[in-house]
Structures are given as C-alpha cells and as structure tokens.
Design a protein around this motif. Structure first.
Motif, PDB file in Angstrom:
ATOM      1  N   GLY A 145       0.844  -1.146   0.196  1.00  0.00           N
ATOM      2  CA  GLY A 145      -0.051  -0.030   0.077  1.00  0.00           C
ATOM      3  C   GLY A 145       0.701   1.233   0.087  1.00  0.00           C
ATOM      4  O   GLY A 145       0.246   2.252   0.733  1.00  0.00           O
ATOM      5  N   ILE A 146       2.117   1.281  -0.702  1.00  0.00           N
ATOM      6  CA  ILE A 146       2.741   2.296  -0.820  1.00  0.00           C
ATOM      7  C   ILE A 146       2.668   3.000  -2.277  1.00  0.00           C
ATOM      8  O   ILE A 146       2.594   2.383  -3.215  1.00  0.00           O
ATOM      9  CB  ILE A 146       4.167   1.868  -0.618  1.00  0.00           C
ATOM     10  N   THR A 147       2.201   4.150  -2.006  1.00  0.00           N
ATOM     11  CA  THR A 147       2.087   5.418  -3.124  1.00  0.00           C
ATOM     12  C   THR A 147       3.029   6.379  -3.221  1.00  0.00           C
ATOM     13  O   THR A 147       3.703   6.948  -2.104  1.00  0.00           O
ATOM     14  CB  THR A 147       0.654   5.628  -3.676  1.00  0.00           C
ATOM     15  N   GLY A 148       2.676   7.422  -4.232  1.00  0.00           N
ATOM     16  CA  GLY A 148       3.759   8.537  -4.134  1.00  0.00           C
ATOM     17  C   GLY A 148       4.370   8.792  -5.243  1.00  0.00           C
ATOM     18  O   GLY A 148       4.703   8.045  -5.941  1.00  0.00           O
ATOM     19  N   SER A 149       4.730  10.190  -5.464  1.00  0.00           N
ATOM     20  CA  SER A 149       5.521  10.335  -6.703  1.00  0.00           C
ATOM     21  C   SER A 149       6.805   9.861  -6.649  1.00  0.00           C
ATOM     22  O   SER A 149       7.332   9.444  -7.740  1.00  0.00           O
ATOM     23  CB  SER A 149       5.608  11.806  -6.706  1.00  0.00           C
ATOM     24  N   THR A 150       7.299   9.951  -5.365  1.00  0.00           N
ATOM     25  CA  THR A 150       8.773   9.300  -5.442  1.00  0.00           C
ATOM     26  C   THR A 150       9.012   7.756  -5.718  1.00  0.00           C
ATOM     27  O   THR A 150       9.737   7.325  -6.423  1.00  0.00           O
ATOM     28  CB  THR A 150       9.400   9.581  -3.855  1.00  0.00           C
ATOM     29  N   LEU A 151       7.904   7.223  -5.343  1.00  0.00           N
ATOM     30  CA  LEU A 151       7.521   5.564  -5.701  1.00  0.00           C
ATOM     31  C   LEU A 151       7.270   5.519  -7.190  1.00  0.00           C
ATOM     32  O   LEU A 151       7.875   4.724  -7.853  1.00  0.00           O
ATOM     33  CB  LEU A 151       6.361   5.093  -4.886  1.00  0.00           C
ATOM     34  N   ASP A 152       6.511   6.322  -7.612  1.00  0.00           N
ATOM     35  CA  ASP A 152       6.275   6.137  -9.090  1.00  0.00           C
ATOM     36  C   ASP A 152       7.682   6.510 -10.050  1.00  0.00           C
ATOM     37  O   ASP A 152       7.971   5.908 -10.848  1.00  0.00           O
ATOM     38  CB  ASP A 152       5.291   7.419  -9.577  1.00  0.00           C
ATOM     39  N   LEU A 153       8.381   7.535  -9.459  1.00  0.00           N
ATOM     40  CA  LEU A 153       9.699   7.580 -10.250  1.00  0.00           C
ATOM     41  C   LEU A 153      10.606   6.267  -9.927  1.00  0.00           C
ATOM     42  O   LEU A 153      11.177   6.014 -10.865  1.00  0.00           O
ATOM     43  CB  LEU A 153      10.468   8.922  -9.431  1.00  0.00           C
ATOM     44  N   HIS A 154      10.626   5.941  -8.742  1.00  0.00           N
ATOM     45  CA  HIS A 154      11.577   4.690  -8.585  1.00  0.00           C
ATOM     46  C   HIS A 154      11.121   3.583  -9.329  1.00  0.00           C
ATOM     47  O   HIS A 154      11.685   2.953  -9.982  1.00  0.00           O
ATOM     48  CB  HIS A 154      11.376   4.607  -6.974  1.00  0.00           C
ATOM     49  N   ARG A 155       9.724   3.217  -9.304  1.00  0.00           N
ATOM     50  CA  ARG A 155       9.297   2.188 -10.351  1.00  0.00           C
ATOM     51  C   ARG A 155       9.367   2.416 -11.623  1.00  0.00           C
ATOM     52  O   ARG A 155       9.993   1.435 -12.174  1.00  0.00           O
ATOM     53  CB  ARG A 155       7.914   2.021  -9.922  1.00  0.00           C
ATOM     54  N   THR A 156       9.255   3.460 -12.202  1.00  0.00           N
ATOM     55  CA  THR A 156       9.421   3.769 -13.607  1.00  0.00           C
ATOM     56  C   THR A 156      11.094   3.736 -13.983  1.00  0.00           C
ATOM     57  O   THR A 156      11.325   2.887 -15.146  1.00  0.00           O
ATOM     58  CB  THR A 156       8.913   5.258 -14.030  1.00  0.00           C
ATOM     59  N   VAL A 157      11.966   4.135 -13.194  1.00  0.00           N
ATOM     60  CA  VAL A 157      13.396   4.109 -13.662  1.00  0.00           C
ATOM     61  C   VAL A 157      13.739   2.535 -13.311  1.00  0.00           C
ATOM     62  O   VAL A 157      14.443   1.982 -14.225  1.00  0.00           O
ATOM     63  CB  VAL A 157      14.198   4.756 -12.534  1.00  0.00           C
ATOM     64  N   GLY A 158      13.122   1.871 -12.337  1.00  0.00           N
ATOM     65  CA  GLY A 158      13.326   0.416 -12.039  1.00  0.00           C
ATOM     66  C   GLY A 158      13.167  -0.429 -13.312  1.00  0.00           C
ATOM     67  O   GLY A 158      13.977  -1.509 -13.554  1.00  0.00           O
ATOM     68  N   LEU A 159      11.903  -0.327 -13.664  1.00  0.00           N
ATOM     69  CA  LEU A 159      11.359  -1.105 -14.929  1.00  0.00           C
ATOM     70  C   LEU A 159      12.048  -0.770 -16.062  1.00  0.00           C
ATOM     71  O   LEU A 159      12.302  -1.618 -16.915  1.00  0.00           O
ATOM     72  CB  LEU A 159       9.912  -0.699 -15.092  1.00  0.00           C
ATOM     73  N   ILE A 160      12.484   0.445 -16.511  1.00  0.00           N
ATOM     74  CA  ILE A 160      13.321   0.866 -17.733  1.00  0.00           C
ATOM     75  C   ILE A 160      14.599   0.440 -17.341  1.00  0.00           C
ATOM     76  O   ILE A 160      14.996  -0.373 -18.490  1.00  0.00           O
ATOM     77  CB  ILE A 160      13.367   2.507 -17.735  1.00  0.00           C
ATOM     78  N   SER A 161      15.275   0.286 -16.495  1.00  0.00           N
ATOM     79  CA  SER A 161      16.494  -0.417 -16.331  1.00  0.00           C
ATOM     80  C   SER A 161      16.467  -1.846 -16.483  1.00  0.00           C
ATOM     81  O   SER A 161      17.421  -2.637 -16.851  1.00  0.00           O
ATOM     82  CB  SER A 161      17.270  -0.160 -14.754  1.00  0.00           C
ATOM     83  N   ALA A 162      15.616  -2.485 -15.771  1.00  0.00           N
ATOM     84  CA  ALA A 162      15.312  -3.999 -16.042  1.00  0.00           C
ATOM     85  C   ALA A 162      15.081  -4.330 -17.664  1.00  0.00           C
ATOM     86  O   ALA A 162      15.485  -5.243 -17.944  1.00  0.00           O
ATOM     87  CB  ALA A 162      13.953  -4.483 -15.208  1.00  0.00           C
ATOM     88  N   GLY A 163      14.216  -3.513 -18.137  1.00  0.00           N
ATOM     89  CA  GLY A 163      14.168  -3.561 -19.639  1.00  0.00           C
ATOM     90  C   GLY A 163      15.355  -3.478 -20.435  1.00  0.00           C
ATOM     91  O   GLY A 163      15.741  -4.284 -21.475  1.00  0.00           O
ATOM     92  N   LEU A 164      16.206  -2.325 -19.891  1.00  0.00           N
ATOM     93  CA  LEU A 164      17.519  -2.155 -20.699  1.00  0.00           C
ATOM     94  C   LEU A 164      18.563  -3.510 -20.338  1.00  0.00           C
ATOM     95  O   LEU A 164      19.350  -3.837 -21.256  1.00  0.00           O
ATOM     96  CB  LEU A 164      18.083  -0.937 -20.261  1.00  0.00           C
ATOM     97  N   SER A 165      18.426  -3.865 -19.231  1.00  0.00           N
ATOM     98  CA  SER A 165      19.247  -5.385 -18.870  1.00  0.00           C
ATOM     99  C   SER A 165      18.855  -6.466 -19.868  1.00  0.00           C
ATOM    100  O   SER A 165      19.935  -7.029 -20.259  1.00  0.00           O
ATOM    101  CB  SER A 165      19.182  -5.407 -17.598  1.00  0.00           C
ATOM    102  N   VAL A 166      17.691  -6.517 -20.015  1.00  0.00           N
ATOM    103  CA  VAL A 166      17.232  -7.603 -21.030  1.00  0.00           C
ATOM    104  C   VAL A 166      18.003  -7.473 -22.503  1.00  0.00           C
ATOM    105  O   VAL A 166      18.528  -8.326 -22.834  1.00  0.00           O
ATOM    106  CB  VAL A 166      15.956  -7.958 -21.042  1.00  0.00           C
ATOM    107  N   PHE A 167      17.743  -6.147 -22.703  1.00  0.00           N
ATOM    108  CA  PHE A 167      18.337  -5.733 -24.144  1.00  0.00           C
ATOM    109  C   PHE A 167      19.767  -5.708 -24.174  1.00  0.00           C
ATOM    110  O   PHE A 167      20.358  -6.175 -25.092  1.00  0.00           O
ATOM    111  CB  PHE A 167      17.897  -4.282 -24.500  1.00  0.00           C
TER     112      PHE A 167
END
Length: 817
Positions: free
Chosen positions: A101-123
């Motif tokens: 149940g954690i939300t907020g703009s910092t979490l959104d930023l953390h999640r977005t950067v994390g997912l992009i980084s994960a995608g980059l690592s697969v690439f």
C-alpha cells in the motif's frame, strides 16, 4: 543458444514471482502471503543488479582499447547475473508496492526507472550475445553504451529507493551545503493553555502546533512525496479520511484513535509510528492526544497558518531604551535591557592589549604591532578606542583584503578560473574588491549583484556543470537558491526539488523565483520528474512587487533588484546586519545565519539595527564601527565548550564568543612573524594591478589573495563551489595534522628560524621579542626558562623553529579573546 537459455530463465523468474499475485485475485481483501513474502525480498535482491552491473561497467572501461581483454569472461558473467537479478528485483519491487500500500510520486519515479533499467538489462543481454557472435566495432559500441546506460539506471533506481526508505534528502543531506539544514524542533507549548473551552483563536493555535508535530515527524512517509498505507497527513481532508485500514482519528475519543495508539507504542513494537527514526516526545504525544480529546478541531482558516515560525518581512524600529552612564551606544542600551530581563550582569571591559588584538584581527585581519600597543597604552585620550577603530577602518586596502575573504565565501567567488568546464563560472573579484574598498552602499552592492554588469555577473550566473545536471542545480535554480540564502537568509534547496519538509516554501514558489533568472520559461520538475507545468514568474514575497513575466531576462533582473533592495524589505537588511554581527561577535542574533525565520535572542536589537542601517546610507563600515565601539563588544570573551551549545534553544547572550582565528588570519600572522607561506605563483589576485595605490607595506602576500590549497582547506577555508556563510571554529584532527606535519608551515618555520637566529644571538632577547610580536606581551618567567632550555646559550635555526612552532600552537595565539 545462450540467448534462449537466458530468456527462458527470465520468463520462468517473472512467472514464478507473478503467480502469487495472480492467485490473490481481485476479490481478496488482503494480499496473499506468498506474494507479500516475495515482495519483501526486493530490498535484499535489489543490491545485486546495482553491484553487478556497476562492476561490469567499471571493468568494461579497462577494455576500451582491447575488446579481447582478460576481463571479458568476468564481465560476461556479471552482465548475465546482473540482468537476471534486475528483472527479478523489478518484479519483486512491483509486488512490494502493490501489497504494502505504498504510493506517491517518489515511488512512481523509483518504479519507472527500475522497470526501464530492467528492460535495458534484457536488451543488454541481446546486445552482449550479438557482440560475441559478430564482434564488429558498431555492435561493441552499442553494447557498451547500453551497459553504461543500464548501470546508471540501476544506480538511479537505487537512489530513489533510498529516498523512499530513508527520506528524499537521504543522500544530499550530508553534502556541505546541506549540513546545516536540520528540521527545526517541534514547538514547545503549554498544554494548560488549552485545558478550558477552546476559543476560535485557541483552536487555530492548537491545530497549528499539531500540524507542526505531524510535519516534523510524519511527512516523510505520509505526504504527497510518499504515501505509505494510503495515508497522508499533510492536508486536512487526507488526515480525516484516514488510510487503508480506515480512519486514524475518532474525534473526542483518543483511546479509540489509531493515530494515538500507534505513536504511544514502544520502540520495538511492530505497529509503532514513526516506524523509522526518533519516536515522538512525551509532550508531542500529549499534544496530539489533547487535540483528539478536544474533538480534533481544524478550522478552515488554519490551512493558511504556518506550522513553522515565519519572521516578519516589513521593517520595524522599536523605541530605544533610555541611556545610562557608560551605556550610550544604542547596542548597549538594547543589551542592557536584555541583561535585566535575563538577570545577567555587565563585565569590566577588556584591557588595551586584548582590545587592540581583537579589533585589529576583526577589522583588518592582522596582528597589531608592539609599537602600536605601546603608543596606545601611552595615549590618555578618553576616546582613544573609537579613534583606533576608525583608523583601522581607514586602512582601506588592509580592510578590503581582510573582508574579501568574508564575501568570497558568501558569494562563492574563487580564483580557480572557469572551474571544471570552460566558461562554466565567472569570477567577480575585481568588482568585489573595488566595492569593498569604496565601501559601496549595501543596497547598491546588492543591486549590482542582482542586475549585474559583466564584472559582477558571476554570482547569479552560477556554475555550469558538464552535461545534464539535476533540475534543482540548473543555473537558474542556483541563482534562486544563492540569492535566497545569502541576501535573504532563506533555504530554498529543499523546495527546489519538492515542497519543503522544513519550511512552508513550495516547489512552485521556488520555480517562480528561479524563472526571474531564466531566458525562457522553466518547466517545473518535481524530484527530477518533469511535470509538464510551466513556472510562473514571481518574487518570493508578492507584497514587494510584481515581476513582468513577459519581460526580457535583463528587465526581470532590473525589476528584482529594485524590489529586493527597497527599505520595505526588512528581511534583507536584518540578514546582512545579522551576518556582520556574527562575524564580529562570534554568534549571530539569529542562528543559523541562513535561517532568518528562527527566533533571535533579541528581536528588538535586530530590528532596530536593520532600520538604523537603512536610515544611515546602507553603510557597512558604519555598522562595523557601531558594533565594535559598543561596550558589549569590548567586554571579556565568553568560552563555549561546543558548537551545539551555541545553537541551543536556551542560548543566553553574554558577549563576544571566544573563537579561533581563520585560516587566512593564521597564515598572515605566521607570515609576518616567521616567513611567508605562499609564493608569487599562488597569488591569484593582485589589487595594485587593478588599483595602483592598493599596495601595502606588508612584506608578504595576504592569504585572502591566494588560490585555495591543502593548507588553507585544512585550516577551514571552504570549497567555494557552494555558498559558505559560516566557518567552524572548532579545532579538528586535520588541522592538528597539518600544523604538525604540513609542508607549508614547516617551510615557513625553516626560514623563520634562520631569520630570528640572524636577528638575535641572545636567547633571552630572542624569546622576549618573539613573545612581544606574537602575543603582545613579555614571556612569563616560567616560559622564559623553558625557552632558554630549548634554545641553549647559542640559538640555532633548528631550535628556533621549534620555539616558533610552539608559540604558533598556543591557544593564546590561535584564539581571539
């Protein structure tokens, strides 16, 4: 084959982690335990991709000239393992956010950067395999680019993760420019005030204090930046709405209110709040309990009330207390009133020797000579102290070279050229020295900083760093922060990234102020995330006037200069008066000096001095004269055991604080007594090249004119890439090491030993002359005896070096008494 195997492993990993989430289903009220378990493994697993991919990127640097380097197999292993762990970490992080149940703009930023980084690592894995099958230059370059990008990505994601768990300022709070930005303590209130029925005024007072407690203790986890448990406590509607488990407040019933239950639990209880950091004090818990007991009142108008102390903007000149014999100086009259209120008594003024040394070091930064002391002691004029101070102020170049250090620190002006980047910074030394030398009225001084000429533009131009920097350090925001800090005693650093946790300043206000310094309209970024919202253009206090948002940058700066220097801006003049007071007295009336909303130990004295300063032509030399001719300045110094006691809320002003001489004062004193510490190459500013008559009779270069070096830094000169308005007066291990083993001091001692040996063959005469020059007194019989034993009957350069060193390390030499 490798690519297929890796892809299969990644797919299985994602499915394995996702099954518990799917099993939970939308109808479940609480998360499936297995889903929660995997989510909570995220903080542990997330360190793997950060470490592995960063290590791979560093190792890859060693292969730039040889792609077949022996590191290649190790890099391959790290990349494969790092990519797999990045995907697993991203999946677990997703589960953690969904289940906790954690939300907020910092979490959104953390999640977005994390997912992009994960995608980059697969690439990255695909590119790795491609570069192995077809090792062409282009494929290797692409692979390396994505590797470096992935490593930056996981590092950034880790930073935002730390911001979630430890607060947004977790990394930046330790930087020098932020080391003094602690949140103020919660307000101390008399709960008996609210015991009876609450009037509308008392309701506002009560909830204002409640909001202060919430702001200082709860906002890092329960505000717009980070929302744990669907709970926000930064606005009225969210407080009463509660969180994921329902309302946290039952008005009139604290025993049934979840908020009161949780803040009252012991430190190790699993439900205690705050979960991290310091628990609420007993008084704070009692305040919140009383508020709920009274029905949790929250009048609509209180939303505009600050939970922090906010100093008045307008000038104020209170009526002077009546003069008393010996207390004619207006400063002494206000201090006398303060002493009476606090049951303090006056001390006898210091003797002539202490007075001469203190004033000379404070006004021109140099030791007085034995001849000056002898003449002063023989003078029978009752006004000789006032005459001496005026003579010091009239020693224009010595005065200017001393105060150049003060303003260089504050305006982050240095002699190291353009900095790291060509054209990245601009020096203002010529303009600054001329302004100090001419005693330029302070309003004009500020006007030329804000609406600058080519020679004075360096302050608001900021430092242009290489490449892309974070939005809170773009040059326009640097200007807003530096102007706010230096000229207005205001901290805008937090509000440059998000709404401040330590004041009422908002992100939009910081950007509106920064927009004044911009060539084009700025886009607001919150925690490095562009919002798509364009900044307004406003001064920080709208009552000072408006800024034309459609005007050119030059016109906006002219308008800003006109508005900030007007007498109606009492804050600006309180700020400079407070800075000069601290420079001479050792502690500001308000501390820290960059937090002018804090309460001064005498509001009346601060307000009166600021208005008097304006009414008498914004004259800095006159202000210095006014302070140094006061009886309180000439009283014995007060020793304080630690800097913390100087900053404590119960500080009682009793006089000048005993303090250590600065790096520049120490260097100049050693140069005069022993031998110069700096050679001509280190002198970066020669005033006489700017002003021919600026040559002095000194046989050495003033330390204020040389570039920063390891010796000066060890003794306290700050890095001038940031504003520095206070120096630590406490001794440090680094200082002790430099003074014991440093090459510069040792070189001066060697030359000094030779000079004193040539001048004096008799050990008694040598010792007496040295003490007289360094300390303005003869050595005591015990000191003379020790010196004679050290020097022997025929002093040699080596033994004289030791005596010089011993004198320079005496507290009597290093402190301003």
């Amino acid at each position: 084959m490798l690519t297929k195997k890796i892809g299969f492993i990644l797919l299985l990993s994602i499915l394995f982690i996702s099954i518990p989430a799917f099993a939970q289903g939308p109808a479940h009220d609480s998360p499936f335990w297995l889903s929660q378990l995997f989510g909570r493994l995220h903080p542990m697993l997330v360190h793997f991709p950060i470490a592995l991919l960063l290590a791979a990127a560093v190792m890859e640097l060693f292969t730039l000239k040889n792609s077949h380097h022996s590191f290649r197999s190790g890099i391959r292993f790290l990349v494969v393992l790092g990519a797999i762990s990045a995907v697993l970490s991203a999946a677990m992080g997703w589960l953690l956010a969904e289940n906790e149940g954690i939300t907020g703009s910092t979490l959104d930023l953390h999640r977005t950067v994390g997912l992009i980084s994960a995608g980059l690592s697969v690439f990255l894995l695909v590119l790795l395999r491609k570069s192995e099958l077809n090792p062409s230059t282009s494929s290797i370059k692409t692979y390396r680019f994505v590797l470096f990008l992935s490593s930056i990505g996981v590092g950034a994601a880790g930073h935002f993760g730390a911001a979630l768990t430890h607060g947004e300022d977790y990394l930046t709070e330790v930087l020098p420019q932020n080391s003094d930005q602690e949140a103020p303590h919660s307000l101390t209130v008399d709960l008996g005030t609210f015991a009876s029925e609450l009037s509308p005024e008392k309701e506002i007072q009560l909830v204002t204090n409640v909001r202060s407690v919430l702001a200082h203790n709860c906002y890092k986890c329960h505000s717009g930046a980070k929302i744990e448990g669907d709970l926000r406590l930064d606005e009225k509607e969210f407080v009463f709405a509660g969180g994921e488990n329902g309302p946290i407040i039952i008005p009139g019933n604290p025993s049934q209110s979840e908020l009161i239950r949780r803040i009252s639990l012991s430190k190790n209880h699993k439900d205690v709040m705050p979960e991290k950091g310091k628990l609420l004090s007993k008084e704070e818990i009692q305040l919140l309990t009383l508020w709920v007991e009274k029905g949790a009142p929250w009048p609509d108008g209180v939303a505009q009330q600050s939970v922090y102390r906010v100093a008045a903007l307008a000038p104020r000149k209170p009526n002077l207390p009546p003069a008393k014999p010996g207390l004619e100086n207006p400063i002494d009259r206000w201090v006398d009133q303060y002493f009476e209120q606090n049951q303090l008594s006056w001390n006898t003024p210091v003797d002539d020797r202490t007075f001469l040394r203190r004033t000379s070091l404070d006004i021109i930064g140099l030791l007085p000579s034995p001849q000056e002391l002898a003449a002063f002691q023989a003078d029978t004029n009752p006004n000789k102290r006032e005459i001496w101070i005026q003579n010091l102020l009239d020693r224009t170049d010595e005065y200017s070279q001393h105060w150049l250090t003060f303003w260089n620190d504050a305006l982050r002006n240095d002699y190291t050229g353009t900095g790291y980047i060509t054209g990245g910074r601009f020096a203002i030394t010529d303009w600054l020295y001329t302004s100090i030398r001419e005693n330029k009225p302070y309003d004009q001084f500020v006007r030329e900083l804000l609406n600058p000429t080519q020679k004075s533009k360096g302050f608001i131009e900021g430092i242009r760093w290489r490449g892309t920097v974070n939005a809170s350090q773009r040059t326009e925001m640097q200007a807003a922060q530096n102007v706010g800090q230096v000229l207005l005693g205001l901290n805008l650093k937090c509000a440059s990234c998000h709404d401040s946790f330590i004041s009422d300043w908002k992100l939009d206000q910081a950007y509106a102020f920064a927009n004044i310094f911009a060539d084009s309209t700025l886009e607001v970024s919150r925690c490095e995330q562009p919002t798509g919202k364009l900044a307004q253009t406003k001064i920080l206090w709208e009552e000072l006037g408006e800024i034309d948002s459609l005007a050119t940058k030059a016109e906006k700066l002219r308008q800003l200069a006109d508005q900030l220097v007007q007498p109606a801006n009492g804050r600006m003049y309180r700020t400079v008066v407070n800075r000069i007071w601290k420079q001479l007295m050792g502690r500001g009336m308000v501390e820290p000096v960059d937090e002018m909303d804090n309460e001064p130990w005498s509001q009346d004295l601060l307000d009166w001095l600021a208005v008097d300063f304006v009414e008498n032509g914004y004259d800095l030399k006159r202000l210095i004269y006014q302070i140094t001719t006061s009886k309180i300045y000439q009283s014995p110094s007060v020793a304080v055991s630690s800097a913390e006691k100087l900053m404590s809320e119960d500080f009682k002003f009793q006089g000048v604080i005993r303090r250590r001489i600065t790096a520049e004062q120490f260097s100049d004193a050693v140069a005069e007594i022993s031998a110069p510490l700096f050679d001509s190459v280190e002198v970066k500013f020669r005033p006489y090249q700017l002003i021919p008559e600026a040559k002095t009779n000194l046989s050495f270069a003033r330390a204020s004119l040389v570039a920063n070096n390891e010796f000066l830094k060890a003794l306290g000169r700050p890095n001038r890439e940031i504003v520095s308005t206070s120096r630590d007066s406490q001794a440090s291990l680094l200082q002790a090491l430099e003074l014991s083993n440093g090459k510069k001091l040792n070189k001066s001692l060697v030359k000094g030993g030779e000079k004193w040996t040539v001048a004096f063959a008799d050990p008694v005469a040598l010792t007496e002359n040295l003490y007289t020059k360094a300390l303005l007194r003869k050595p005591s019989p015990q000191e003379l005896e020790v010196a004679q034993k050290a020097l022997g009957p025929n002093p040699n350069p080596s033994s004289v070096q030791d005596l010089l060193w011993a004198v320079f390390l005496l507290p009597e030499f290093q402190l301003i008494y």
